[in-house]
Design a protein around this motif. Structure first.
Motif, PDB file in Angstrom:
ATOM      1  N   UNK A 127       0.890  -1.280  -0.005  1.00 53.17           N
ATOM      2  CA  UNK A 127       0.262  -0.115  -0.186  1.00 53.17           C
ATOM      3  C   UNK A 127       0.821   1.226   0.135  1.00 53.17           C
ATOM      4  N   UNK A 128       0.213   2.351  -0.472  1.00 54.24           N
ATOM      5  CA  UNK A 128       1.191   3.563  -0.592  1.00 54.24           C
ATOM      6  C   UNK A 128       0.161   4.521  -0.738  1.00 54.24           C
ATOM      7  N   UNK A 129       0.819   5.851  -0.462  1.00 56.06           N
ATOM      8  CA  UNK A 129      -0.035   6.967  -0.788  1.00 56.06           C
ATOM      9  C   UNK A 129      -0.640   7.063  -1.936  1.00 56.06           C
ATOM     10  N   UNK A 130      -1.978   7.585  -2.199  1.00 58.59           N
ATOM     11  CA  UNK A 130      -2.685   7.804  -3.331  1.00 58.59           C
ATOM     12  C   UNK A 130      -3.454   9.015  -3.408  1.00 58.59           C
ATOM     13  N   UNK A 131      -3.844   9.317  -4.973  1.00 62.39           N
ATOM     14  CA  UNK A 131      -4.515  10.495  -5.107  1.00 62.39           C
ATOM     15  C   UNK A 131      -5.305  10.120  -6.162  1.00 62.39           C
ATOM     16  N   UNK A 132      -6.614  10.885  -6.023  1.00 64.49           N
ATOM     17  CA  UNK A 132      -7.545  10.625  -7.411  1.00 64.49           C
ATOM     18  C   UNK A 132      -7.921  11.716  -7.831  1.00 64.49           C
ATOM     19  N   UNK A 133      -8.444  12.069  -8.945  1.00 62.49           N
ATOM     20  CA  UNK A 133      -8.091  11.337 -10.084  1.00 62.49           C
ATOM     21  C   UNK A 133      -6.706  11.171 -10.498  1.00 62.49           C
ATOM     22  N   UNK A 134      -6.177  10.190 -11.249  1.00 62.47           N
ATOM     23  CA  UNK A 134      -4.883  10.088 -11.608  1.00 62.47           C
ATOM     24  C   UNK A 134      -4.618  10.665 -13.005  1.00 62.47           C
ATOM     25  N   UNK A 135      -5.932  10.921 -13.941  1.00 59.96           N
ATOM     26  CA  UNK A 135      -5.729  11.437 -15.153  1.00 59.96           C
ATOM     27  C   UNK A 135      -6.941  12.230 -15.262  1.00 59.96           C
ATOM     28  N   UNK A 136      -6.994  13.171 -16.038  1.00 56.35           N
ATOM     29  CA  UNK A 136      -8.162  13.904 -16.641  1.00 56.35           C
ATOM     30  C   UNK A 136      -8.019  15.043 -17.836  1.00 56.35           C
ATOM     31  N   UNK A 137      -9.177  15.439 -18.298  1.00 56.05           N
ATOM     32  CA  UNK A 137      -9.070  16.089 -19.273  1.00 56.05           C
ATOM     33  C   UNK A 137     -10.086  17.546 -18.757  1.00 56.05           C
ATOM     34  N   UNK A 138      -9.646  18.588 -18.903  1.00 53.80           N
ATOM     35  CA  UNK A 138     -10.416  19.849 -18.509  1.00 53.80           C
ATOM     36  C   UNK A 138     -10.655  20.560 -19.778  1.00 53.80           C
ATOM     37  N   UNK A 139     -11.912  21.261 -19.840  1.00 53.92           N
ATOM     38  CA  UNK A 139     -12.173  22.364 -20.747  1.00 53.92           C
ATOM     39  C   UNK A 139     -12.667  23.774 -20.066  1.00 53.92           C
ATOM     40  N   UNK A 140     -11.742  24.664 -20.524  1.00 55.43           N
ATOM     41  CA  UNK A 140     -12.001  25.835 -19.686  1.00 55.43           C
ATOM     42  C   UNK A 140     -12.290  27.014 -20.812  1.00 55.43           C
ATOM     43  N   UNK A 141     -13.215  28.015 -20.307  1.00 56.36           N
ATOM     44  CA  UNK A 141     -13.538  29.064 -21.003  1.00 56.36           C
ATOM     45  C   UNK A 141     -12.456  30.276 -20.433  1.00 56.36           C
ATOM     46  N   UNK A 142     -11.762  30.195 -19.407  1.00 57.50           N
ATOM     47  CA  UNK A 142     -10.982  31.435 -18.737  1.00 57.50           C
ATOM     48  C   UNK A 142      -9.158  31.157 -19.229  1.00 57.50           C
ATOM     49  N   UNK A 143      -8.689  32.179 -18.549  1.00 56.89           N
ATOM     50  CA  UNK A 143      -7.153  32.069 -18.878  1.00 56.89           C
ATOM     51  C   UNK A 143      -6.503  31.165 -17.851  1.00 56.89           C
ATOM     52  N   UNK A 144      -7.318  30.250 -17.167  1.00 56.42           N
ATOM     53  CA  UNK A 144      -6.879  29.134 -16.272  1.00 56.42           C
ATOM     54  C   UNK A 144      -7.725  28.186 -16.129  1.00 56.42           C
ATOM     55  N   UNK A 145      -7.248  27.044 -15.655  1.00 56.27           N
ATOM     56  CA  UNK A 145      -8.081  26.031 -15.494  1.00 56.27           C
ATOM     57  C   UNK A 145      -8.025  25.431 -14.087  1.00 56.27           C
ATOM     58  N   UNK A 146      -9.112  24.884 -13.473  1.00 59.18           N
ATOM     59  CA  UNK A 146      -9.083  24.214 -12.268  1.00 59.18           C
ATOM     60  C   UNK A 146      -9.320  22.758 -12.300  1.00 59.18           C
ATOM     61  N   UNK A 147      -8.543  22.127 -11.193  1.00 57.16           N
ATOM     62  CA  UNK A 147      -8.597  20.582 -10.744  1.00 57.16           C
ATOM     63  C   UNK A 147      -8.588  20.323  -9.664  1.00 57.16           C
ATOM     64  N   UNK A 148      -9.792  19.438  -9.291  1.00 58.99           N
ATOM     65  CA  UNK A 148      -9.725  19.233  -7.713  1.00 58.99           C
ATOM     66  C   UNK A 148      -9.167  17.692  -7.619  1.00 58.99           C
ATOM     67  N   UNK A 149      -8.270  17.511  -6.711  1.00 54.85           N
ATOM     68  CA  UNK A 149      -7.579  16.226  -6.627  1.00 54.85           C
ATOM     69  C   UNK A 149      -7.746  15.971  -5.093  1.00 54.85           C
ATOM     70  N   UNK A 150      -7.603  14.589  -4.687  1.00 56.70           N
ATOM     71  CA  UNK A 150      -7.920  14.037  -3.397  1.00 56.70           C
ATOM     72  C   UNK A 150      -6.772  13.309  -3.038  1.00 56.70           C
ATOM     73  N   UNK A 151      -5.774  13.703  -2.317  1.00 54.98           N
ATOM     74  CA  UNK A 151      -4.641  13.123  -1.696  1.00 54.98           C
ATOM     75  C   UNK A 151      -5.418  11.981  -0.565  1.00 54.98           C
TER      76      UNK A 151
END
Length: 122
Positions: A14-38
């Protein structure tokens, strides 16, 4: 000796984990946001840092909330990461969760797990 190795090989890792491990994001702004869960699979607390790198592991200036925290045993928590496009139409980044050893502990292993994310600007 062979018996001991066979038993050790059969133990689950077992080891530390994070989800999601991959993803695609579409944004209308000058930046994009991702929420991860260590997540911390251990029974003891760990100190965690979240960092953002480009696809070649060069550091990326991103807003991370919270960037560092202590995570209790068997716990997880959300972390919001906001990454600027820096004028690009798309951007590939790696969001990494790094466990940081507590000072004064015998074990000084720094574990890292990273997820890959692709963002497109519309």
């Amino acid at each position: 000796m062979a018996f001991l190795l066979a038993v050790a090989a059969g133990l689950p890792a077992s080891g530390q984990s994070m989800s999601p491990m991959r993803g695609e994001v579409t944004s209308f702004a000058d930046a994009f946001a991702v929420r991860v869960y260590p997540a911390n699979p251990y029974d003891h607390r760990i100190r965690v840092e979240v960092r953002v790198y480009d696809q070649d592991f060069a550091p990326v200036a991103a807003q991370i909330q919270p960037p560092e925290f202590t995570l209790g045993g068997q716990a997880s928590r959300p972390v919001l990461v906001i990454v600027p496009f820096d004028g690009a139409v798309s951007r590939k980044v790696r969001i990494c969760t790094e466990s940081v050893p507590f000072p004064g502990r015998q074990t000084q292993i720094r574990a890292q797990i990273c997820g890959k994310f692709l963002a497109r600007r519309i």
